[in-house]
Motif scaffolding. Structure first.
Motif, PDB file in Angstrom:
ATOM      1  N   SER A  23     -37.605   2.188 -31.454  1.00  0.00           N
ATOM      2  CA  SER A  23     -37.819   1.062 -30.663  1.00  0.00           C
ATOM      3  C   SER A  23     -36.953  -0.291 -31.363  1.00  0.00           C
ATOM      4  O   SER A  23     -36.902  -1.144 -30.687  1.00  0.00           O
ATOM      5  CB  SER A  23     -39.373   0.891 -30.878  1.00  0.00           C
ATOM      6  N   LEU A  24     -36.970  -0.166 -32.761  1.00  0.00           N
ATOM      7  CA  LEU A  24     -36.389  -1.401 -33.286  1.00  0.00           C
ATOM      8  C   LEU A  24     -35.221  -1.773 -32.953  1.00  0.00           C
ATOM      9  O   LEU A  24     -34.835  -3.224 -32.909  1.00  0.00           O
ATOM     10  CB  LEU A  24     -36.486  -1.479 -34.941  1.00  0.00           C
ATOM     11  N   ARG A  26     -33.551  -2.214 -30.294  1.00  0.00           N
ATOM     12  CA  ARG A  26     -33.693  -3.150 -29.089  1.00  0.00           C
ATOM     13  C   ARG A  26     -33.866  -4.436 -29.420  1.00  0.00           C
ATOM     14  O   ARG A  26     -33.550  -5.586 -28.605  1.00  0.00           O
ATOM     15  CB  ARG A  26     -34.603  -2.609 -28.101  1.00  0.00           C
ATOM     16  N   ALA A  27     -34.474  -4.777 -30.456  1.00  0.00           N
ATOM     17  CA  ALA A  27     -34.823  -5.732 -31.010  1.00  0.00           C
ATOM     18  C   ALA A  27     -34.117  -6.663 -31.780  1.00  0.00           C
ATOM     19  O   ALA A  27     -34.205  -7.811 -32.533  1.00  0.00           O
ATOM     20  CB  ALA A  27     -36.448  -6.013 -31.515  1.00  0.00           C
ATOM     21  N   LEU A 178     -39.027  -9.328 -37.727  1.00  0.00           N
ATOM     22  CA  LEU A 178     -39.695  -8.377 -36.676  1.00  0.00           C
ATOM     23  C   LEU A 178     -40.964  -7.570 -37.315  1.00  0.00           C
ATOM     24  O   LEU A 178     -40.986  -7.335 -38.239  1.00  0.00           O
ATOM     25  CB  LEU A 178     -38.289  -7.288 -36.465  1.00  0.00           C
ATOM     26  N   ILE A 180     -44.346  -4.822 -36.080  1.00  0.00           N
ATOM     27  CA  ILE A 180     -45.002  -4.097 -35.543  1.00  0.00           C
ATOM     28  C   ILE A 180     -46.516  -4.508 -35.504  1.00  0.00           C
ATOM     29  O   ILE A 180     -46.992  -4.781 -36.685  1.00  0.00           O
ATOM     30  CB  ILE A 180     -44.832  -2.765 -35.981  1.00  0.00           C
ATOM     31  N   ASP A 186     -52.687  -9.095 -31.172  1.00  0.00           N
ATOM     32  CA  ASP A 186     -51.313  -9.291 -31.548  1.00  0.00           C
ATOM     33  C   ASP A 186     -50.734 -10.760 -31.760  1.00  0.00           C
ATOM     34  O   ASP A 186     -49.764 -11.074 -31.555  1.00  0.00           O
ATOM     35  CB  ASP A 186     -50.540  -8.667 -30.165  1.00  0.00           C
ATOM     36  N   VAL A 245     -41.065 -12.436 -34.306  1.00  0.00           N
ATOM     37  CA  VAL A 245     -41.137 -11.568 -32.853  1.00  0.00           C
ATOM     38  C   VAL A 245     -41.978  -9.979 -32.968  1.00  0.00           C
ATOM     39  O   VAL A 245     -41.628  -9.570 -33.988  1.00  0.00           O
ATOM     40  CB  VAL A 245     -39.473 -11.199 -32.744  1.00  0.00           C
ATOM     41  N   ILE A 246     -42.847 -10.019 -32.418  1.00  0.00           N
ATOM     42  CA  ILE A 246     -43.487  -8.601 -32.156  1.00  0.00           C
ATOM     43  C   ILE A 246     -42.663  -7.849 -31.098  1.00  0.00           C
ATOM     44  O   ILE A 246     -42.727  -8.046 -29.929  1.00  0.00           O
ATOM     45  CB  ILE A 246     -44.790  -8.761 -31.682  1.00  0.00           C
ATOM     46  N   TYR A 247     -42.119  -6.838 -31.587  1.00  0.00           N
ATOM     47  CA  TYR A 247     -41.310  -6.061 -30.706  1.00  0.00           C
ATOM     48  C   TYR A 247     -42.063  -4.597 -30.433  1.00  0.00           C
ATOM     49  O   TYR A 247     -41.512  -3.790 -29.415  1.00  0.00           O
ATOM     50  CB  TYR A 247     -40.079  -5.722 -31.402  1.00  0.00           C
ATOM     51  N   ALA A 248     -43.131  -4.179 -31.214  1.00  0.00           N
ATOM     52  CA  ALA A 248     -43.971  -3.045 -30.920  1.00  0.00           C
ATOM     53  C   ALA A 248     -45.398  -3.531 -30.971  1.00  0.00           C
ATOM     54  O   ALA A 248     -45.587  -4.208 -32.309  1.00  0.00           O
ATOM     55  CB  ALA A 248     -43.641  -1.930 -31.748  1.00  0.00           C
ATOM     56  N   GLN A 252     -48.032  -0.741 -25.704  1.00  0.00           N
ATOM     57  CA  GLN A 252     -47.072  -0.111 -25.296  1.00  0.00           C
ATOM     58  C   GLN A 252     -47.319   1.518 -25.655  1.00  0.00           C
ATOM     59  O   GLN A 252     -47.159   2.393 -24.710  1.00  0.00           O
ATOM     60  CB  GLN A 252     -45.751  -0.337 -26.188  1.00  0.00           C
TER      61      GLN A 252
END
Length: 410
Positions: A23-24, A26-27, A178, A180, A186, A245-248, A252
């Motif tokens: 997943s990382l 993509r961010a 970045l 999680i 969140d 940025v929270i990317y996960a 989800q």
């Protein structure tokens, strides 16, 4: 697929979706020109660093993760330290990280990799507070039943690195953090106690929370808080070049598990990804829902439950929830459940959680173990070990909080 196997597959899917290697990227932006420094902390941080180097190649940096959670990196140094109670290795690594950031300049780029567990791992205390004093405070808070948000709020007030202080140390370099998320709601400022996010500071509130939960701080901690602490405010100029940025996030993972359940013919009800409360009390409420439901149905929930330490057993919020749920269901036919922490560690044990079903109490009787006594002693891990119902995935290398699923057969 048996109900037990399906529940384990749902948990595995929730973890897989949050794996940084999946997943990382993509961010992650293109690697900036010039000097790039990678720092970070958390149970997922070493895996995040591995994913960064898979995309960018070898990088300079230092990341702190839990013992047993290291990953191979070509350039980024991985340091292991203790969780949930900090240790000297974590303090030394945190101070080295601050020293590394002291050498970055305006033209440099800092990538911060932040995940749950960072509150204990990124752990240098404020001036005048010793590690032993911080350890005693942490142990008292963890046993008190206080919600994790309140615990981390107190940790933030007495830290040399939380509450935006890590980002302030990197100024004037540009920073991308970045994250999680493993916290209900969140909020970036709550993840790992917000090392890259400024806060208003509320030492008086921290003192009030300690009193409310019956935890007596060391004199040095009390004096520091009574003096007002030393917060990095949200509008501090040193935070002007930071992007968070929270990317996960837990939602989800719940969505991915829901899709898998639907593919197996189940109607899915998601109670939310931010549930909090005493584990045994939430279990009672969920048992009532399950007993009224008609199948085939799956009831999903996430969040972070708490346990008030009443006995001398070995347990964690997920195992305690599962044990209390089994007692409340009392062998009801056709109802199975799983409760696990997605980081693979429930409480301080190397166990993610447990599975239960209509057979759980009968198995306990056959094994000569008393579920009510185990619950009274906070000894859920021992209970599930004796009936062979633990979930032990080992280090999952990610962390999107608790995962709970109740399966009602049709």
């Amino acid at each position: 697929m048996t109900p037990d196997n399906l529940l384990r597959a749902l948990f595995a899917k929730a973890v897989e979706v949050a794996d940084p290697m999946q997943s990382l990227a993509r961010a992650l932006p293109a690697k900036p020109e010039g000097r790039v420094v990678v720092v970070g902390a958390g149970k997922a941080s070493a895996r995040m660093a591995e994913a960064v180097e898979a995309a960018w190649g070898p990088c300079e940096g230092l990341v702190i993760t839990r013992y047993g959670y290291a990953r191979p990196c070509a350039g980024i140094e991985i340091v292991e330290a203790a969780h949930p109670v900090p240790d000297a290795a974590g303090v030394a690594a945190t101070r080295r990280m601050l020293d590394l950031l002291a050498g970055v300049g305006e033209g440099d780029f800092v990538l911060a990799l932040i995940s749950g567990g960072g509150s204990a791992l990124l752990c240098a205390p404020a001036d005048g507070i010793t590690l032993a004093e911080k350890q005693a405070l942490t142990q008292g808070l963890l046993a008190s039943g206080a919600p994790i948000g309140e615990i981390n709020g107190i940790r933030k007030e007495i830290s040399a690195v939380k509450g935006g202080r890590l980002a302030a140390a990197a100024y004037p370099a540009r920073m991308l953090a970045l994250m999680i998320s493993d916290v209900p709601g969140d909020n970036p400022g709550d993840i790992a106690s917000g090392p890259t996010v400024g806060h208003r500071g509320d030492a008086a509130r921290a003192l009030a929370a300690l009193a409310r939960w019956g935890v007596a701080p060391a004199p040095a901690i009390r004096a520091f808080l009574e003096a007002g602490g030393d917060p990095v405010l949200p509008d501090d100029p040193r935070l002007s070049r930071v992007e968070n940025v929270i990317y996960a996030a837990p939602a989800q993972s719940l969505a991915a598990a829901a899709d898998l359940a639907r593919a197996h013919g189940y109607t899915v009800e998601i109670l939310g990804d931010a549930l909090e409360g005493e584990a045994r009390e939430v279990a009672g409420a969920h048992a009532a829902l399950a007993l009224k439901a008609t199948g085939p149905r799956l009831i999903l929930s996430g969040g972070e439950l708490t346990v008030t330490k009443r006995g001398d057993g070995v347990g964690g919020p997920n195992a305690e929830y599962a044990l209390a749920l089994a007692l409340a269901l009392n062998g009801a036919p056709g109802i199975h459940a799983i409760a696990c922490d997605t980081d693979g560690v429930d409480g301080a044990a190397e166990v993610a959680g447990a599975v239960i079903g209509p057979h759980t109490l009968a198995r306990a009787a056959a094994a000569g173990v008393d579920p009510a006594l185990a619950l009274a002693r906070n000894d859920a891990h021992t209970f599930f070990d004796k009936i062979d119902a633990q979930v032990v995935p080992g280090p999952t290398l990610t962390n999107v909080n608790d995962f709970r699923a109740i399966l009602i057969e049709g």
